[in-house]
Motif scaffolding. Structure first.
Motif, PDB file in Angstrom:
ATOM      1  N   GLU A 138      26.902   9.262 -55.685  1.00 27.03           N
ATOM      2  CA  GLU A 138      26.824  10.211 -56.387  1.00 27.03           C
ATOM      3  C   GLU A 138      25.607  10.783 -57.373  1.00 27.03           C
ATOM      4  O   GLU A 138      25.382  12.616 -56.993  1.00 27.03           O
ATOM      5  N   PHE A 139      24.527  10.551 -56.466  1.00 25.61           N
ATOM      6  CA  PHE A 139      23.233  11.501 -55.968  1.00 25.61           C
ATOM      7  C   PHE A 139      23.825  12.454 -54.874  1.00 25.61           C
ATOM      8  O   PHE A 139      22.802  13.812 -54.854  1.00 25.61           O
ATOM      9  N   GLU A 140      24.922  12.061 -53.985  1.00 23.30           N
ATOM     10  CA  GLU A 140      24.599  13.193 -53.162  1.00 23.30           C
ATOM     11  C   GLU A 140      25.354  14.745 -53.638  1.00 23.30           C
ATOM     12  O   GLU A 140      24.504  15.652 -53.585  1.00 23.30           O
ATOM     13  N   ASP A 141      26.525  13.857 -54.984  1.00 22.61           N
ATOM     14  CA  ASP A 141      26.850  14.859 -55.093  1.00 22.61           C
ATOM     15  C   ASP A 141      25.870  15.767 -56.594  1.00 22.61           C
ATOM     16  O   ASP A 141      25.568  16.651 -56.597  1.00 22.61           O
ATOM     17  N   TRP A 142      24.886  15.265 -56.644  1.00 22.81           N
ATOM     18  CA  TRP A 142      23.670  15.594 -57.956  1.00 22.81           C
ATOM     19  C   TRP A 142      22.901  16.916 -56.537  1.00 22.81           C
ATOM     20  O   TRP A 142      22.918  17.792 -57.052  1.00 22.81           O
ATOM     21  N   LEU A 149      20.787  21.324 -53.492  1.00 21.20           N
ATOM     22  CA  LEU A 149      18.925  20.767 -52.041  1.00 21.20           C
ATOM     23  C   LEU A 149      19.690  20.432 -51.227  1.00 21.20           C
ATOM     24  O   LEU A 149      19.186  20.194 -49.959  1.00 21.20           O
ATOM     25  N   LEU A 150      20.966  20.385 -51.088  1.00 22.03           N
ATOM     26  CA  LEU A 150      21.936  20.370 -49.714  1.00 22.03           C
ATOM     27  C   LEU A 150      22.567  22.027 -48.991  1.00 22.03           C
ATOM     28  O   LEU A 150      22.893  22.573 -49.967  1.00 22.03           O
ATOM     29  N   SER A 203      15.074  22.867 -46.477  1.00 22.59           N
ATOM     30  CA  SER A 203      13.731  22.968 -46.531  1.00 22.59           C
ATOM     31  C   SER A 203      13.372  23.928 -47.469  1.00 22.59           C
ATOM     32  O   SER A 203      13.898  25.292 -47.434  1.00 22.59           O
ATOM     33  N   LEU A 204      13.238  23.815 -48.769  1.00 20.02           N
ATOM     34  CA  LEU A 204      13.256  24.507 -49.800  1.00 20.02           C
ATOM     35  C   LEU A 204      11.906  24.983 -50.172  1.00 20.02           C
ATOM     36  O   LEU A 204      10.391  24.508 -49.729  1.00 20.02           O
ATOM     37  N   ALA A 205      11.744  26.552 -50.101  1.00 15.66           N
ATOM     38  CA  ALA A 205      10.399  26.859 -50.256  1.00 15.66           C
ATOM     39  C   ALA A 205      10.232  26.823 -52.266  1.00 15.66           C
ATOM     40  O   ALA A 205      10.792  26.481 -52.843  1.00 15.66           O
ATOM     41  N   PRO A 206       8.735  26.522 -53.077  1.00 14.43           N
ATOM     42  CA  PRO A 206       8.667  26.717 -53.995  1.00 14.43           C
ATOM     43  C   PRO A 206       8.775  26.907 -54.610  1.00 14.43           C
ATOM     44  O   PRO A 206       8.993  26.466 -56.327  1.00 14.43           O
TER      45      PRO A 206
END
Length: 471
Positions: free
Chosen positions: A435-439, A445-446, A454-457
């Motif tokens: 469930e968390f992976e789906d979120w 985020l994936l 690796s997300l920029a702000p």
């Protein structure tokens, strides 16, 4: 009380009781030396292990290490024992049981291992672990499958969940929220967002519960929150209408040790019933969370059994799992290096203890996790925790605990970082709770390979979560 003897290398070794035999058969650790029950030599340890291997499993139903009349944990263990579940192994010795488990593990027979749980006592599984090497503990632990759920499903094959631990030395809401955001952006938090409060006041507990619940509800995160206050504080929070997902409590393997924690079995039952009444689950109804740790009974001088004889810390740790099992937990974890080097001296002892605890908990039917951690005055470092983390991932550990930068600034100990969890998942091919992976996917985020970005702000997902901190 039965005295047991064996001759090894021309020397006769004598063990005064069942607890003495178990203690002398235990791999070396500083806590047992402190308690005065450790083997005096490697030869004595081998002699004890040899006798233990030939001991019938049924002995543990007839002979106790902590007396039935004076200890409610012993009564719980024996009064809830399931003879039907025990029947497939009832005629085996401890050594034969070890071999049977390894055979089932090699065959991938998870059903046979899992069905035993209600028929096994903590002393049985502790004894068996004492005859195993680390690889044996990994092999069997991997095949002992325990699945639980509240708003996320934990313990499924190929998954490694994490507790996001956003502790703060003053429980500052901004500091706590910043740590939550940090963990979520790195894919942590599917087991629980769990805070150790700096103070145990009901007001502070309610405020922290409301803070985490607001983040979870605002972004529809399929996880659960927990403020790890004393169970009596949580009961008062329930009375105030707080959004309690999980009832938490540290527990131990003897009645005096639990008394030292300020808890009884009846109190735990009351708190669990209160949490169940809220009906906050979506995929399950497991509403309790327990922490344990080798050495907790000894540190409270509550480690003695029949005739006042000391019981080894690993056997007492396994007995704590019987307490946890009775209340159908979502999560259980041993805080394996937290109590200090007086109980687990160095990396070798901590690694061994972590694998033992995971093995014993899983065999007893618990959703077992580990806080891979240490205090700064122990002979342990990050290489040791890396080793234990990867071994636990291979062993099918349900979850681990992670804090920002590996350094818990409130409890002042070293645990895993969020990136350590990502490394274990990547190296071992493991994924978060479904469930968390789906979120994570919905929040972008994936990446396409299922890896945390690796997300920029200024990325959309980061902006959305950072808004929680500003709120």
């Amino acid at each position: 009380m039965t005295v047991r003897r064996t001759t090894l290398g021309g020397h006769t070794h004598e063990f005064a009781s069942l607890s003495d035999l178990l203690a002398k058969a235990t791999p070396a650790r500083s806590g047992d030396a402190l308690a005065g029950c450790a083997a005096e030599s490697a030869a004595q340890r081998v002699a004890a292990q040899s006798l233990l291997a030939d001991l019938p499993l049924a002995t543990f139903l007839e002979e106790q290490v902590v007396g039935y009349e004076e200890d409610d944990v012993t009564r719980l263990i024996l009064d809830t024992h399931d003879p039907g579940a025990f029947a497939p192994v009832a005629g085996l010795t401890v050594g034969e049981f070890r071999d049977r488990l390894l055979g089932w593990a090699a065959e991938g027979d998870e059903a046979s291992i899992g069905a035993l749980a209600p028929g096994l006592t903590p002393e049985m599984v502790a004894a068996t672990s004492k005859l195993m090497r680390n690889a044996d503990l990994v092999a069997v632990g991997r095949r002992a499958r325990v699945v639980t759920g509240l708003r996320s499903t934990l313990g499924l094959p190929g998954r490694l969940a994490s507790r996001l631990q956003p502790n703060h030395p003053t429980d500052d809401p901004v500091g706590v929220t910043a740590s939550i955001v940090d963990g979520l952006l790195q894919g942590s938090g599917d087991a629980v967002i769990g805070i150790n409060p700096a103070t145990d006041s009901p007001g502070r507990t309610v405020a922290l519960l409301e803070l985490v619940d607001a983040v979870i509800q605002r972004y529809a995160i399929p996880t659960q929150s927990c403020v790890l206050a004393h169970v009596t504080t949580t009961l008062r929070a329930l009375e105030k209408g707080a959004p309690v997902d999980l009832v938490f409590q540290s527990v131990a393997g003897t009645q005096p040790a639990n008394r030292g924690f300020g808890v009884t079995l009846d109190l735990l039952a009351e708190a669990r019933a209160g949490a169940l009444e809220l009906g906050r689950g979506t995929v399950g109804r497991n509403v309790t969370y327990f922490e344990t740790g080798q050495g907790s009974a000894l540190s409270a001088d509550a480690h003695r059994g029949i005739d006042g004889r000391p019981v080894d810390q690993q056997t007492l740790e396994a007995r704590a799992y019987a307490v946890a099992r009775h209340f159908e937990p979502l999560l259980v974890n041993t805080v394996v290096g937290f109590i200090g080097p007086e109980y687990l001296y160095d990396g070798k002892q901590v690694i061994r203890a972590g694998l033992e605890d995971h093995f014993c908990g899983k065999l007893l039917g618990l959703p077992m996790g580990v806080d891979v951690c240490y205090t700064n005055h122990a002979e342990i470092d990050g290489d040791d925790t890396d080793t234990l983390t990867l071994l636990l991932g291979a062993a099918g550990c349900s979850f681990v605990i992670a804090v920002p930068g590996s350094d818990d600034v409130m409890l002042h100990y070293q645990s895993l970082s969020f990136s350590d969890v990502l490394t274990a998942r990547q190296v071992l091919g493991l994924r978060p709770a479904p469930e968390f992976e789906d979120w994570l996917t919905r929040m972008d985020l994936l990446d396409d390979a299922g890896r945390v970005r690796s997300l920029a702000p200024d990325a959309p997902a980061a902006k959305a979560l950072l808004a929680a901190a500003r709120a």
